[in-house]
Design an enzyme around this catalytic site. Structure first.
Site, PDB file in Angstrom:
ATOM      1  N   TRP A 155      -5.152  11.291  10.622  1.00  0.00           N
ATOM      2  CA  TRP A 155      -6.711  11.355  10.620  1.00  0.00           C
ATOM      3  C   TRP A 155      -7.384  11.651  12.059  1.00  0.00           C
ATOM      4  O   TRP A 155      -8.431  11.861  12.107  1.00  0.00           O
ATOM      5  CB  TRP A 155      -7.110   9.981  10.002  1.00  0.00           C
ATOM      6  CG  TRP A 155      -6.310   8.767  10.866  1.00  0.00           C
ATOM      7  CD1 TRP A 155      -5.213   8.121  10.170  1.00  0.00           C
ATOM      8  CD2 TRP A 155      -6.736   8.383  11.980  1.00  0.00           C
ATOM      9  NE1 TRP A 155      -5.061   7.404  11.275  1.00  0.00           N
ATOM     10  CE2 TRP A 155      -5.934   7.376  12.436  1.00  0.00           C
ATOM     11  CE3 TRP A 155      -7.816   8.644  12.922  1.00  0.00           C
ATOM     12  CZ2 TRP A 155      -5.901   6.512  13.522  1.00  0.00           C
ATOM     13  CZ3 TRP A 155      -7.844   8.100  14.134  1.00  0.00           C
ATOM     14  CH2 TRP A 155      -6.882   7.055  14.643  1.00  0.00           C
ATOM     15  N   ASN A 156      -6.608  11.788  12.963  1.00  0.00           N
ATOM     16  CA  ASN A 156      -7.067  11.671  14.388  1.00  0.00           C
ATOM     17  C   ASN A 156      -7.789  12.905  14.831  1.00  0.00           C
ATOM     18  O   ASN A 156      -8.795  13.077  15.520  1.00  0.00           O
ATOM     19  CB  ASN A 156      -6.328  11.014  15.655  1.00  0.00           C
ATOM     20  CG  ASN A 156      -5.066  11.840  15.767  1.00  0.00           C
ATOM     21  OD1 ASN A 156      -4.689  12.614  14.645  1.00  0.00           O
ATOM     22  ND2 ASN A 156      -4.479  11.722  16.900  1.00  0.00           N
ATOM     23  N   LYS A 179      -1.011  17.761   2.633  1.00  0.00           N
ATOM     24  CA  LYS A 179      -1.468  16.436   2.291  1.00  0.00           C
ATOM     25  C   LYS A 179      -2.191  15.754   3.515  1.00  0.00           C
ATOM     26  O   LYS A 179      -1.339  15.166   4.333  1.00  0.00           O
ATOM     27  CB  LYS A 179      -0.283  15.416   1.734  1.00  0.00           C
ATOM     28  CG  LYS A 179      -0.811  14.188   1.170  1.00  0.00           C
ATOM     29  CD  LYS A 179      -0.050  12.897   1.579  1.00  0.00           C
ATOM     30  CE  LYS A 179      -0.673  12.275   2.752  1.00  0.00           C
ATOM     31  NZ  LYS A 179      -1.927  11.731   2.988  1.00  0.00           N
ATOM     32  N   PRO A 180      -3.718  15.583   3.466  1.00  0.00           N
ATOM     33  CA  PRO A 180      -4.118  15.031   4.454  1.00  0.00           C
ATOM     34  C   PRO A 180      -4.417  13.616   4.633  1.00  0.00           C
ATOM     35  O   PRO A 180      -3.873  13.085   3.518  1.00  0.00           O
ATOM     36  CB  PRO A 180      -5.533  15.647   4.569  1.00  0.00           C
ATOM     37  CG  PRO A 180      -5.826  15.859   3.102  1.00  0.00           C
ATOM     38  CD  PRO A 180      -4.515  16.257   2.499  1.00  0.00           C
ATOM     39  N   GLY A 233       2.059  12.770  12.643  1.00  0.00           N
ATOM     40  CA  GLY A 233       1.604  11.206  12.415  1.00  0.00           C
ATOM     41  C   GLY A 233       2.766  10.423  13.343  1.00  0.00           C
ATOM     42  O   GLY A 233       3.108  10.736  14.151  1.00  0.00           O
ATOM     43  N   GLU A 255       5.806  15.930  14.621  1.00  0.00           N
ATOM     44  CA  GLU A 255       5.119  15.644  15.648  1.00  0.00           C
ATOM     45  C   GLU A 255       4.532  14.309  15.650  1.00  0.00           C
ATOM     46  O   GLU A 255       3.853  13.889  14.702  1.00  0.00           O
ATOM     47  CB  GLU A 255       3.511  16.547  15.662  1.00  0.00           C
ATOM     48  CG  GLU A 255       3.868  18.358  15.967  1.00  0.00           C
ATOM     49  CD  GLU A 255       4.510  18.570  17.350  1.00  0.00           C
ATOM     50  OE1 GLU A 255       4.363  17.744  18.386  1.00  0.00           O
ATOM     51  OE2 GLU A 255       4.821  19.723  17.502  1.00  0.00           O
ATOM     52  N   CYS A 289      -2.513  11.570  20.380  1.00  0.00           N
ATOM     53  CA  CYS A 289      -1.258  11.164  20.567  1.00  0.00           C
ATOM     54  C   CYS A 289      -1.070  11.367  22.018  1.00  0.00           C
ATOM     55  O   CYS A 289      -0.019  10.950  22.587  1.00  0.00           O
ATOM     56  CB  CYS A 289      -0.188  12.124  19.754  1.00  0.00           C
ATOM     57  SG  CYS A 289      -0.775  13.833  19.957  1.00  0.00           S
ATOM     58  N   GLU A 386       1.959   2.409  21.462  1.00  0.00           N
ATOM     59  CA  GLU A 386       0.587   3.368  21.434  1.00  0.00           C
ATOM     60  C   GLU A 386      -0.585   2.452  21.045  1.00  0.00           C
ATOM     61  O   GLU A 386      -0.717   1.769  20.349  1.00  0.00           O
ATOM     62  CB  GLU A 386       1.036   4.428  20.429  1.00  0.00           C
ATOM     63  CG  GLU A 386       0.485   5.683  20.473  1.00  0.00           C
ATOM     64  CD  GLU A 386       0.732   6.521  19.281  1.00  0.00           C
ATOM     65  OE1 GLU A 386       1.104   6.298  18.371  1.00  0.00           O
ATOM     66  OE2 GLU A 386       0.329   7.964  19.529  1.00  0.00           O
ATOM     67  N   SER A 446      -3.473  20.401  25.692  1.00  0.00           N
ATOM     68  CA  SER A 446      -3.581  21.323  24.338  1.00  0.00           C
ATOM     69  C   SER A 446      -4.021  22.456  24.499  1.00  0.00           C
ATOM     70  O   SER A 446      -5.173  22.801  25.129  1.00  0.00           O
ATOM     71  CB  SER A 446      -4.167  20.227  23.426  1.00  0.00           C
ATOM     72  OG  SER A 446      -4.227  18.977  23.392  1.00  0.00           O
TER      73      SER A 446
END
Ligand code: NAP
Length: 482
Positions: A155-156, A179-180, A233, A255, A289, A386, A446
């Site tokens: 979701w992030n 699949k979100p 995730g 990831e 992340c 985390e 990124s």
């Protein structure tokens, strides 16, 4: 329900059709800034997930045979449509995820770039030919699409994590089922509609929203027509999916979570280090992340860095993510706030000093104040886990070796940040860090053109760059002679 920024589909997307779930069940989508339900989406059954696999499998041969240039041009159109709809998409992300509009706008731009980058990569699928060392044969290596891919996203970054997978899958000639995450399904559905408008044929991209991710994943990964799992995730769920994928030996790209160290040496440019820290910590409200999770600061610069970071963090405007002036929105849900609060309480109980923040905001919405903690004890839980929130814990070190040892003392290995004016030291330390990525004198890594990914328990494989395309391809070796 609040008004959505544009007409967002809320049903399942299977074989190019928007289909309500036969279950009749819906999933409520909540705005984290207000704790109000803003929409609901279809809740797929296992049978519907398998219908999506049917659609992806039926579309696979024609899509794999579609000329690369044509696949690339469709992706290019998807990029242009995403740019056209950038503002309503950003508002949608901000509404369902809570992130500040500025972060959401940044995400849409980043997400669209994956379509542009992989539009260009679609026509750069090169093979290899060589004479075998013995001289007895030719070795031809050709790349072929791996096949039907199951894409599971968090979701992030609801747009970018989807396009970072769909872009290379489509460029490679794979069809997919996305699949979100349950918290943020609307953005994925909006992206699917853009892809259809861009000319993606029916069945090439399918989207399944569900509240029973585990059951759906079991069924999809058991289906022999599915050859690829690409997951982003948590490490915890990644381990579950790797175990499931093992039964059918499905090709996996993972990831996973991070625990990024942010190392500042005495000779660093203080202004650049604090600026980098603000980006590495507060981009996406700390829910990344790549978020700097632990700050290791050398003694000579520690006081100045800590005071300035606390000043900047304390000055952030924390409010509803959708307001133009907001710099830090809410966290995604009540559980996230609870986790951050208990990590801070644990650190304080073990001796940490709160320089700013350290508490929830007294209002509706899932807010936790930007927080800086000094004198954090090595045993504090938040150095090992985390945080995924607005908290910067600072630890002081003396020697370079000490910083490297502490940075590497984790099962995670996604990214690390290093600030020093000594380039030789910067490169030496970068080589010693057990991470897939290092940001040297920068707060951001990124980039769609760079290989993003982790080592150790932060993942397997890379996304972005040419590497990201190869994750959706298999090398076919043909041995021959003439
Ligand atoms: P998560 O809880 O692991 O969920 C990720 C996705 O997996 C969601 O779609 C979720 O569906 C699904 N899922 C959950 N349990 C499942 C199961 N048993 N079987 C199959 N699928 C399952 O992670 P998150 O909380 O959404 O995202 C935060 C995590 O993602 C953090 O750890 C972060 O570091 C990581 N992340 C990593 C990267 C990277 O590139 N390395 C990028 C972004 C985020 P539901 O929503 O329905 O539970």
């Amino acid at each position: 329900m609040s008004t959505l920024p544009f007409d967002v589909p809320t049903e399942l997307f299977i074989a190019g059709q928007w289909c309500p779930s036969a279950s009749g069940r819906r999933i409520d989508v909540t705005n984290p800034s207000t704790e109000t339900v803003m929409a609901s989406v279809a809740n797929a059954t296992v049978d519907e997930a398998l219908e999506a696999v049917d659609a992806a499998a039926a579309a696979a041969p024609a899509w794999a045979a579609t000329p690369p240039r044509q696949r690339g041009e469709i992706l290019r159109r998807a990029y242009e449509l995403m740019v056209r709809d950038a503002e309503p998409l950003a508002q949608l992300i901000s509404l369902e995820n809570g992130k500040a509009l500025a972060d959401a706008r940044g995400e849409v731009a980043y997400a669209a770039e994956f379509f542009r980058w992989f539009a260009e990569e679609a026509v750069r699928i090169n093979g290899d030919i060589s004479v075998s060392p013995s001289g007895t044969s030719r070795i031809i290596v050709q790349y072929q699409p791996v096949g039907v891919a199951f894409l599971v996203t968090p979701w992030n970054f609801p747009a970018a994590m989807a396009t970072r997978k769909i872009g290379p899958a489509l460029a490679a000639g794979c069809t997919c089922i996305l699949k979100p995450a349950t918290e943020t399904p609307l953005t994925a559905l909006a992206v699917a509609r853009l892809l259809a408008e861009a000319g993606v044929p029916d069945g090439v991209v399918n989207v399944i929203t569900t509240s029973t991710a585990g059951k759906i994943a079991d069924a999809v990964l058991d289906d022999p027509r599915v050859h690829k799992l690409s997951f982003t995730g948590s490490t915890e769920v990644g381990r579950i999916l790797l175990r499931k994928a093992a039964d059918s030996v499905v090709n996996c790209s993972m990831e996973l979570g991070g625990n990024a160290p942010f190392i500042v040496f005495d000779d660093a440019d203080l202004g650049a280090a604090v600026e980098g820290a603000m980006v590495a910590k507060m981009r996406n409200g700390g829910e990344a992340c790549t978020a700097a999770n632990r700050f290791y600061v050398q003694r000579g610069i520690a006081e100045a860095f800590t005071q300035e970071l606390a000043r900047r963090m304390g000055a952030l405007t924390v409010d509803d993510g959708c307001k133009e002036e907001t710099q830090c929105g809410p966290l995604v849900n009540a559980a996230a706030v609870q986790k951050v609060a208990s990590l801070v309480d644990d650190a304080v109980a073990k001796g940490a000093r709160v320089l700013t923040g350290g508490k929830r905001l007294d209002r509706d919405g899932y807010f936790y104040m930007p927080t800086v903690l000094a004198d954090v004890h090595a045993e504090a839980d938040l150095l090992g886990e985390e945080i995924f929130g607005t908290v910067a814990p600072i630890v002081v070190f003396d020697e370079e070796g000490e910083a490297i040892a502490q940075a590497n003392a984790t099962e995670y290995g996604l990214v690390a940040y290093v600030f020093t004016r000594d380039l030789a030291r910067g490169l030496r330390v970068s080589e010693s860090l057990e991470t897939g990525m290092v940001a040297l004198n920068r707060g951001l890594v990124s980039d769609p053109a760079a290989p993003f990914g982790g080592v150790k328990q932060s993942g397997l494989g890379r996304e972005g760059a040419h590497h990201g395309l190869l994750e959706f391809m298999e090398a076919k070796y043909i041995s021959t002679n003439w």
